[in-house]
Design a protein around this motif. Structure first.
Motif, PDB file in Angstrom:
ATOM      1  N   ALA A  71       0.866  -1.178   0.000  1.00  0.00           N
ATOM      2  CA  ALA A  71       0.000   0.000   0.000  1.00  0.00           C
ATOM      3  C   ALA A  71       0.904   1.229   0.000  1.00  0.00           C
ATOM      4  O   ALA A  71       1.917   1.260   0.711  1.00  0.00           O
ATOM      5  CB  ALA A  71      -0.905   0.013   1.225  1.00  0.00           C
ATOM      6  N   ALA A  72       0.565   2.238  -0.793  1.00  0.00           N
ATOM      7  CA  ALA A  72       1.328   3.487  -0.843  1.00  0.00           C
ATOM      8  C   ALA A  72       0.472   4.599  -0.241  1.00  0.00           C
ATOM      9  O   ALA A  72      -0.662   4.825  -0.672  1.00  0.00           O
ATOM     10  CB  ALA A  72       1.712   3.825  -2.276  1.00  0.00           C
ATOM     11  N   LEU A  73       1.024   5.301   0.757  1.00  0.00           N
ATOM     12  CA  LEU A  73       0.267   6.340   1.456  1.00  0.00           C
ATOM     13  C   LEU A  73       1.082   7.628   1.568  1.00  0.00           C
ATOM     14  O   LEU A  73       2.325   7.596   1.595  1.00  0.00           O
ATOM     15  CB  LEU A  73      -0.119   5.882   2.867  1.00  0.00           C
ATOM     16  CG  LEU A  73      -0.970   4.612   2.988  1.00  0.00           C
ATOM     17  CD1 LEU A  73      -0.089   3.407   3.271  1.00  0.00           C
ATOM     18  CD2 LEU A  73      -2.012   4.759   4.093  1.00  0.00           C
ATOM     19  N   ARG A  74       0.382   8.753   1.649  1.00  0.00           N
ATOM     20  CA  ARG A  74       1.011  10.047   1.914  1.00  0.00           C
ATOM     21  C   ARG A  74       1.325  10.131   3.405  1.00  0.00           C
ATOM     22  O   ARG A  74       0.435  10.021   4.254  1.00  0.00           O
ATOM     23  CB  ARG A  74       0.062  11.174   1.525  1.00  0.00           C
ATOM     24  CG  ARG A  74      -0.087  11.402   0.024  1.00  0.00           C
ATOM     25  CD  ARG A  74       0.942  12.390  -0.486  1.00  0.00           C
ATOM     26  NE  ARG A  74       0.795  13.697   0.138  1.00  0.00           N
ATOM     27  CZ  ARG A  74       0.181  14.740  -0.433  1.00  0.00           C
ATOM     28  NH1 ARG A  74      -0.352  14.626  -1.639  1.00  0.00           N
ATOM     29  NH2 ARG A  74       0.114  15.894   0.199  1.00  0.00           N
ATOM     30  N   VAL A  75       2.597  10.355   3.738  1.00  0.00           N
ATOM     31  CA  VAL A  75       3.000  10.393   5.138  1.00  0.00           C
ATOM     32  C   VAL A  75       2.382  11.589   5.853  1.00  0.00           C
ATOM     33  O   VAL A  75       1.951  11.479   7.010  1.00  0.00           O
ATOM     34  CB  VAL A  75       4.537  10.414   5.254  1.00  0.00           C
ATOM     35  CG1 VAL A  75       4.965  10.579   6.714  1.00  0.00           C
ATOM     36  CG2 VAL A  75       5.126   9.124   4.685  1.00  0.00           C
ATOM     37  N   ASP A  76       2.304  12.762   5.177  1.00  0.00           N
ATOM     38  CA  ASP A  76       1.752  13.937   5.844  1.00  0.00           C
ATOM     39  C   ASP A  76       0.289  13.715   6.234  1.00  0.00           C
ATOM     40  O   ASP A  76      -0.148  14.072   7.332  1.00  0.00           O
ATOM     41  CB  ASP A  76       1.904  15.183   4.972  1.00  0.00           C
ATOM     42  CG  ASP A  76       1.238  15.036   3.599  1.00  0.00           C
ATOM     43  OD1 ASP A  76       0.900  13.901   3.197  1.00  0.00           O
ATOM     44  OD2 ASP A  76       1.064  16.076   2.916  1.00  0.00           O
ATOM     45  N   ARG A  77      -0.480  13.098   5.361  1.00  0.00           N
ATOM     46  CA  ARG A  77      -1.893  12.858   5.665  1.00  0.00           C
ATOM     47  C   ARG A  77      -2.045  11.781   6.746  1.00  0.00           C
ATOM     48  O   ARG A  77      -2.910  11.883   7.621  1.00  0.00           O
ATOM     49  CB  ARG A  77      -2.646  12.461   4.389  1.00  0.00           C
ATOM     50  CG  ARG A  77      -2.716  13.587   3.364  1.00  0.00           C
ATOM     51  CD  ARG A  77      -3.505  13.183   2.127  1.00  0.00           C
ATOM     52  NE  ARG A  77      -4.908  12.939   2.408  1.00  0.00           N
ATOM     53  CZ  ARG A  77      -5.831  13.889   2.522  1.00  0.00           C
ATOM     54  NH1 ARG A  77      -5.504  15.161   2.396  1.00  0.00           N
ATOM     55  NH2 ARG A  77      -7.099  13.574   2.774  1.00  0.00           N
ATOM     56  N   LEU A  78      -1.191  10.772   6.677  1.00  0.00           N
ATOM     57  CA  LEU A  78      -1.258   9.709   7.680  1.00  0.00           C
ATOM     58  C   LEU A  78      -0.972  10.265   9.072  1.00  0.00           C
ATOM     59  O   LEU A  78      -1.689   9.970  10.036  1.00  0.00           O
ATOM     60  CB  LEU A  78      -0.253   8.611   7.319  1.00  0.00           C
ATOM     61  CG  LEU A  78      -0.219   7.358   8.191  1.00  0.00           C
ATOM     62  CD1 LEU A  78      -1.561   6.672   8.213  1.00  0.00           C
ATOM     63  CD2 LEU A  78       0.856   6.401   7.700  1.00  0.00           C
TER      64      LEU A  78
END
Length: 683
Positions: A71-78
């Motif tokens: 899974a690829a996620l945006r760190v800032d949003r997480l």
């Protein structure tokens, strides 16, 4: 030209690291743990550089992880989710919020451990379930032992159910302990981190190997206590014979609520555990790591008789213990269930331990059953390590229930595809190395069955097993159906491989086409020995297994149109097919009270793909009818009402029609698969 997008270098390194870690069972159990990496990439919408995190998604296995499993996620949003986190009582809601942090489309669904990886301030994070780490995590004084083992480089984190709060806890521990390279999670496993992929992997392995050395050097020599007299492992041959005798009964026990596939293990660590004085106490405490008891249930069923106890006494005791187990499991459920808890999924054991013999494990398919056994072996290793340096102290029963009946786990079960028609069924097909038998094996496997490919030709049987996908889908047994002992051995192999047998197809046969005056007594005896006597012996052994399982079953005879049609120059073959046809009627009447259905299929003229026709029967029948051998199939087709050639696949379709569930109230039936031969119509 390759249209696949190029994987980010950090993700490529992550996959390689995951494969190395997952390849060694000392590092983590099958499908257990997860890994992550962070790196910069260009946002295709704004053109700005953004920090992304690639993390192993829900499900899958580190050793075989593929790009689509990330899974690829945006760190800032997480990390921004910390601002809307509603607290530990509602932390499950955060899993749905991960979807709003995803970068792009595709990839795996984020797992419950995503927060752990995203909130920890490190570019690379590994969360693993090594036996050595869990042994410290499940020791009564695990925090003290962790400090002794690692000093201030590895920090203790008290038990907390996986989720957003655990991620916050680990992030806080890392921030407060700048020298730390990782932590031991109470009752759970380990987490390590690093500035580079190499450093993270090195730190993970350092924690695992250091814990192994600590347990070995500090541990007591016999952590499970002295050997119990009479509980020592039986000799190998005797052990396997007793396992085969008990397997169908135990599978029936484990399948009371829903049919299960079995797996048998008699490795030295299991046998040694069951031979020791402390095994009843430790087994009753159950497993601890969430990955373990989700697959093994909260505790196993343990036979409390010595290895050499009379078999009938063992059978009676197992039945009594199963009744008690079901009552205790229901009480466990009722102690901890709250309004809104998922319904009880079943009260049968997933692990059954028999001293002196070994471990029987169960699941919805062979892989699940095998992995359940592997996880209990992990649990044995954990108990050994914890008892060697302290005492084994798994998490509280109430916490185990919270995970076993976690709504997130229930949602995962609801997302699984519906089982196929023959899921969890075990089929044994004779003459399955070629022709009609091979086609039947393929069709049954395609419908979800585990298949025992039985054939006199060992190479042919092995080739079919490979076609079907290997040992988790099928096993090969070499058997001469005229040999009573060989048939018994074939069924023993079947029940040791899959726990039992639910569906048997009597397909083995040969054909000798001669006029009456040229038919020798040997011709007659050979035909009847293989098909009439062989089918009888196979059916008798099948009935024994099915009777022990107490879950009914199917026996199908591949007879022939010739069982009712009087053709020329065919006395030995047709007479033995008539014998088989009447066996169907006799056994249907006798075995119906046990829920065992017996039916037959009457093919005709299966030329293409047929081992019998290729072995000389085709040439003999072509000579009888005065046609060229290569045109025999066409000749047979033209004499039928439908003018269609019968192929092995058509016979396999009929077998599935009889066994796939739609004809549940049918027994004693013969289905013609002959494209319509009026003279062979059943009356």
């Amino acid at each position: 030209m390759n249209d696949q997008p190029r994987l980010h270098p950090e993700a490529e390194q992550l996959l390689a690291r995951s494969h190395r870690l997952g390849a060694d069972p000392r590092n983590t159990n099958y499908a257990g743990g997860n890994t992550s990496a962070k790196g910069s990439a260009t946002d295709p919408v704004t053109g700005d550089e953004v920090e992304l995190m690639w993390v192993k998604g829900s499900g899958g296995d580190l050793g075989t992880l593929r790009p689509e499993g990330l899974a690829a996620l945006r760190v800032d949003r997480l990390r921004a989710l910390s601002g809307v986190y509603p607290g530990v009582d509602r932390e499950d809601e955060m899993v749905a919020a991960f979807d709003y942090c995803l970068h792009g489309k595709g990839g795996a669904a984020p797992s419950i451990d995503t927060a752990m990886h995203g909130l920890v301030d490190a570019p690379h994070v590994d969360h693993l379930h090594p036996d050595s780490g869990i042994a410290l995590a499940c020791a009564a004084d695990g925090e003290k032992l962790t400090a002794e083992c690692f000093g201030d480089t590895v920090v203790w984190v008290p038990w907390r159910r996986p989720g957003f709060q655990l991620g916050l806890d680990i992030a806080a521990v890392k921030a407060a302990n700048p020298r730390a390279i990782g932590c031991v999670l109470g009752g759970h496993g380990i987490t390590a981190w690093g500035a580079t992929s190499e450093e993270c992997e090195r730190n993970s392995l350092h924690i695992i190997r250091t814990a192994e050395t600590f347990l070995a050097e500090r541990g007591a020599p016999e952590p499970f206590g002295p050997v119990l007299p009479g509980y020592e492992p039986l000799p190998a041959e005797q052990r396997r014979a007793r396992a085969a005798a008990l397997a169908p009964l135990i599978r029936g026990i484990a399948s009371t609520d829903r049919r299960q596939v079995g797996h048998f293990t008699d490795t030295e660590p299991v046998l040694d555990f069951l031979a020791r004085a402390e095994h009843p106490r430790l087994a009753a405490l159950g497993t601890s790591c969430p990955d373990h008891f989700l697959r093994t249930k909260v505790r196993p069923l343990v036979l409390d008789l010595p290895a050499g106890a009379p078999l009938e006494e063992v059978r009676e005791r197992l039945a009594a213990l199963h009744t008690a187990y079901r009552e205790e499991y229901r009480a466990y459920y009722e102690r901890h269930a709250v309004p809104g808890s998922p319904a009880m999924r079943g009260a049968d054991p997933a692990i059954v331990l028999v001293p002196g013999v070994g471990m029987f494990s169960f699941g919805k398919d062979k892989q699940t059953a095998r992995v359940a056994g592997e996880f209990y072996l992990n649990a044995v290793n954990v108990m050994r390590g914890a008892e060697a340096v302290s005492s084994y102290a798994p998490i509280e029963e109430s916490e185990k229930f919270r995970i076993e009946y976690w709504e997130l786990e229930e949602a995962k079960l609801r997302r699984m595809p519906a089982p196929k028609a023959l899921a969890a069924r075990v089929a044994l097909v004779t003459g399955a190395g070629s022709g009609i038998g091979r086609a039947i094996a393929h069709r049954l496997a395609a419908e979800g069955a585990c298949v025992v490919v039985a054939d006199l030709n060992a190479g042919g049987a092995a080739a079919v097993v490979e076609e079907l996908g290997g040992a988790d889908r099928a096993v090969a047994v070499t058997v001469d159906v005229t040999d009573e002992a060989a048939i018994g051995a074939a069924f023993d192999a079947a029940v040791l491989a899959f726990g039992g047998v639910d569906l048997v197809v009597n397909n083995a046969g040969i054909s000798i086409s001669k006029p009456l005056l040229e038919t020798t007594a040997r011709d007659w005896d050979l035909q009847h020995s293989i098909m009439a006597r062989g089918s009888f012996l196979v059916s008798r052994e099948a009935a024994r297994v099915m009777t022990d399982q107490k879950s009914g079953g199917d026996i199908v005879y591949i007879a022939s149109k010739n069982a009712v049609f009087a053709g020329p120059n065919n006395i030995a073959y047709s007479a033995t097919k008539a014998d088989q046809a009447h066996q169907v009627r006799l056994l249907a009447a006798e075995l119906g009270g046990l829920g065992i259905r017996v039916n037959g299929v009457n093919p005709d003229g299966v030329v293409r793909g047929s081992g019998i026709f290729a072995g000389g029967w085709g040439a003999e029948r072509a000579a009888v009818y005065g046609v060229e051998e290569e045109k025999l199939g066409e000749f047979y087709a033209q004499r039928t009402i439908l003018k269609r050639e019968v192929l092995p696949e058509h016979v396999a379709n009929a077998v599935f029609a009889l066994t796939g569930g739609e004809l549940s109230h049918t027994t004693g039936l013969h289905i013609p698969v002959d494209a319509g031969v009026a003279a062979a119509f059943l009356r």
